[in-house]
Every structure is written in structure tokens, then in C-alpha cells.
Design a protein around this motif. Structure first.
Motif, PDB file in Angstrom:
ATOM      1  N   ASP A  35     -10.403   2.594   9.458  1.00 59.08           N
ATOM      2  CA  ASP A  35     -11.136   3.290   8.088  1.00 59.08           C
ATOM      3  C   ASP A  35     -12.364   4.157   8.676  1.00 59.08           C
ATOM      4  OD1 ASP A  35      -9.118   2.031   6.789  1.00 59.08           O
ATOM      5  OD2 ASP A  35     -10.471   0.732   5.948  1.00 59.08           O
ATOM      6  N   ALA A  36     -13.076   3.641   9.466  1.00 57.89           N
ATOM      7  CA  ALA A  36     -14.435   4.381   9.824  1.00 57.89           C
ATOM      8  C   ALA A  36     -13.958   5.557  10.656  1.00 57.89           C
ATOM      9  CB  ALA A  36     -15.296   3.640  10.880  1.00 57.89           C
ATOM     10  N   GLN A  37     -12.932   5.510  11.723  1.00 59.80           N
ATOM     11  CA  GLN A  37     -12.444   6.747  12.243  1.00 59.80           C
ATOM     12  C   GLN A  37     -11.787   7.631  11.286  1.00 59.80           C
ATOM     13  OE1 GLN A  37     -11.105   4.742  16.684  1.00 59.80           O
ATOM     14  NE2 GLN A  37      -9.468   5.114  15.033  1.00 59.80           N
ATOM     15  N   GLU A  38     -11.174   7.438  10.267  1.00 58.35           N
ATOM     16  CA  GLU A  38     -10.456   8.366   9.238  1.00 58.35           C
ATOM     17  C   GLU A  38     -11.525   9.164   8.521  1.00 58.35           C
ATOM     18  OE1 GLU A  38      -8.000   6.005   6.817  1.00 58.35           O
ATOM     19  OE2 GLU A  38      -6.222   5.821   8.376  1.00 58.35           O
ATOM     20  N   PHE A  39     -12.623   8.101   8.319  1.00 63.26           N
ATOM     21  CA  PHE A  39     -13.777   8.568   7.376  1.00 63.26           C
ATOM     22  C   PHE A  39     -14.599   9.745   8.118  1.00 63.26           C
ATOM     23  CE2 PHE A  39     -18.257   8.864   6.177  1.00 63.26           C
ATOM     24  CZ  PHE A  39     -18.274   9.120   5.034  1.00 63.26           C
ATOM     25  N   TYR A  40     -14.981   9.395   9.467  1.00 61.12           N
ATOM     26  CA  TYR A  40     -15.867  10.348  10.135  1.00 61.12           C
ATOM     27  C   TYR A  40     -14.846  11.582  10.562  1.00 61.12           C
ATOM     28  CZ  TYR A  40     -19.708   7.373   9.525  1.00 61.12           C
ATOM     29  OH  TYR A  40     -20.492   6.850   8.990  1.00 61.12           O
TER      30      TYR A  40
END
Length: 282
Positions: A35-40
Motif C-alpha cells: 500500500d505504501a508503494q502504491e501511495f508514494y
């Protein structure tokens, strides 16, 4: 130069011993790596690849150059997501002992990784930071010059904080290659070989309900279009905590990502702005 530093230099890798005291990296610990990779990726345009630290970490890359790393928090820790700066040290055990001797906290480590040893700490006002002994990212000198991420410590008293970090990290010591500390107005400015690598400012309140006022190392990322970045953050579950325009006219916006980690995006400063570090700004 010791044997380990010499071997690193021969391999084209910068060692923490060569740039001791300087910020050498920034890392996000989050509850969901995907999820963090998708956000950033959506907000800052980063791409990701594996690191030598293991499957729980990924390296964020922008325009082919490393920017930061993201790691997955162990569910059992129940720790909040957050960005943390790491400082290069010559001996992580010695630095950890200095932290404890000055009534600060070593929360995790020192731990061993494939390319070095690190520890997570908090200073006497509660601002979290890391220390790292070992190899730095490939072409770290370019990372420092281009400043894809830069730091500001908001603390209770910048001058007292500078003394603490100087004693722990050998800032402004007589050792060759150490970081230099300058006082500019009400700020403390940290330089490494002429490059501004961090700023320290006063006014934080440990008990403040506002997380932006609490003692904290703030990680800033320069972006080409601040408003477009802010809107992208909102669309992907982030939120805006505050904004300001610096005396040099740079817009800074404090954001919270979808997992609760705080970070700042800032417009790129005008070329030659003396208040900014070499490269893209602070």
C-alpha cells in the motif's frame, strides 16, 4: 582509512566512516509495504526495487536515482508508521552508548544487516532518529548533492539539541571530514563539505497535541508541482496538516500518508537561493 573503509572505497561504495555525522538516508516504516508503494508511487512518482536488506524493504527510485527506502513494520510491534532520518557513524556501539549517557533513548538495536549495523533512537526531547555504520547507498555523494530528501529538526531548543547531536555524532569536532555547525539567526545549520544537510529550529512543545509542533525530525521531498502533489495525496488517502511559504518564497505543505506517516513536500527553490542547500532545497 581502516581496512573496511578501504575495501568499500575500492568497490566504489561510500562508507559511513567517510561521512560520519551526516544524514545518510531516510526510511519509512509502514504497516503495509504494498500500500505504501502504491501511495508514494502515485503521489511522488517513485518506482521501487528490492534491496539487500531483505524482502521486508524496498528502495524508492526517482528518475533512476535512489531517494529513500520503505520497510514493513512487524505487526506484533504495534508501532506507528513514520519517516526516520539516519546518520552515518563510525561505530554504532560507541554512538549508542553516547546516546544513553546523555539521558536519551536507544529503542532498537544495534542490529546487524547484510551491509552494516544500525540502531533506532530518540533524543532527549523525543525526536526519533537512526544511526548507521557500514555501506551507504551507491553514489551517495550524488544523493547528498541532489538532495532528493532533506531534513529539519523541530525541537524545544535548537542550540541545546545541536550540542546533544554534536556530542553523539561528532559534529563540529576537530576530526577531519566532520560536519560543520553554523548559527544563522534563530536556526542551526548543519553542513557536510559545504552542502547544507539539515536545519534545526526551536519552538517545539513535547506535550502539544499537534504533531507538527511536537519535537520531530521532518523529512522534506522537493517536487516540481506542489499543488498537483497535494491533490494526488488526497486522492490516494492522504491528508493535509498545514502549509506555509518560506521567507524565500518556497511553498511547503505538511502531509500525512494513508498509513499516518508525516512528510513534507516543497517547491523547488530558485537557483542560487542562499537559504537552500546545494541541489534542490531545505
Amino acid at each position: 582509512m581502516d581496512k573496511e573503509s578501504g575495501a568499500a572505497a575500492a568497490a566504489g561504495v561510500t562508507s559511513s566512516r567517510e561521512v560520519f555525522g551526516a544524514p545518510c538516508w531516510v526510511n519509512l516504516m509502514t504497516r503495509d509495504l504494498k500500500d505504501a508503494q502504491e501511495f508514494y508511487g502515485a503521489v511522488l512518482g517513485w518506482r521501487f526495487r528490492r534491496t539487500r536488506l531483505g524482502a521486508g524493504f524496498s528502495l524508492a527510485v526517482s528518475n533512476g536515482a535512489p531517494v529513500a527506502s520503505i520497510g514493513a513494520l512487524e505487526a506484533a510491534l504495534h508501532a506507528p508508521a513514520g519517516w526516520t532520518p539516519y546518520f552515518a557513524v563510525t561505530d554504532v556501539d560507541v554512538s549508542a552508548a553516547r546516546i544513553r549517557e546523555r539521558s536519551a533513548t536507544v529503542a532498537v538495536g544495534p542490529l546487524r544487516f547484510p551491509v552494516g549495523r544500525g540502531a533506532l533512537a530518540a533524543d532527549r526531547d523525543g525526536a526519533v532518529f537512526g544511526i548507521w555504520e557500514g555501506e551507504l547507498i551507491p553514489d551517495w555523494l550524488t544523493w547528498r548533492k541532489n538532495a532528493p530528501a532533506w531534513l529539519r529538526l523541530r525541537t524545544r531548543n535548537a542550540f541545546e539539541a545541536a550540542i546533544f547531536y554534536a556530542e553523539v555524532l561528532d559534529w563540529a569536532s576537530e576530526q577531519a571530514g566532520c560536519c560543520q555547525v553554523d548559527y544563522e539567526g534563530d536556526e542551526v545549520v548543519l553542513r557536510q563539505e559545504g552542502h547544507v544537510v539539515a536545519r534545526l529550529s526551536s519552538g517545539a512543545v513535547e506535550t502539544a497535541p499537534d504533531p507538527l509542533i511536537q519535537p520531530r525530525w521532518h523529512v522534506h521531498f522537493p517536487v516540481a508541482d506542489v499543488e498537483a502533489t497535494v491533490e494526488a495525496a488526497r486522492r490516494h488517502g492522504g491528508s493535509v496538516l498545514g502549509r506555509q511559504t518560506t521567507p524565500s518564497g518556497v511553498t511547503e505543505v505538511k502531509l500525512r500518508d494513508a498509513d499516518g506517516a508525516l512528510f513534507t513536500v516543497a517547491g523547488r527553490p530558485a537557483r542560487g537561493d542562499a537559504r537552500q542547500p546545494a541541489g534542490t532545497g531545505t
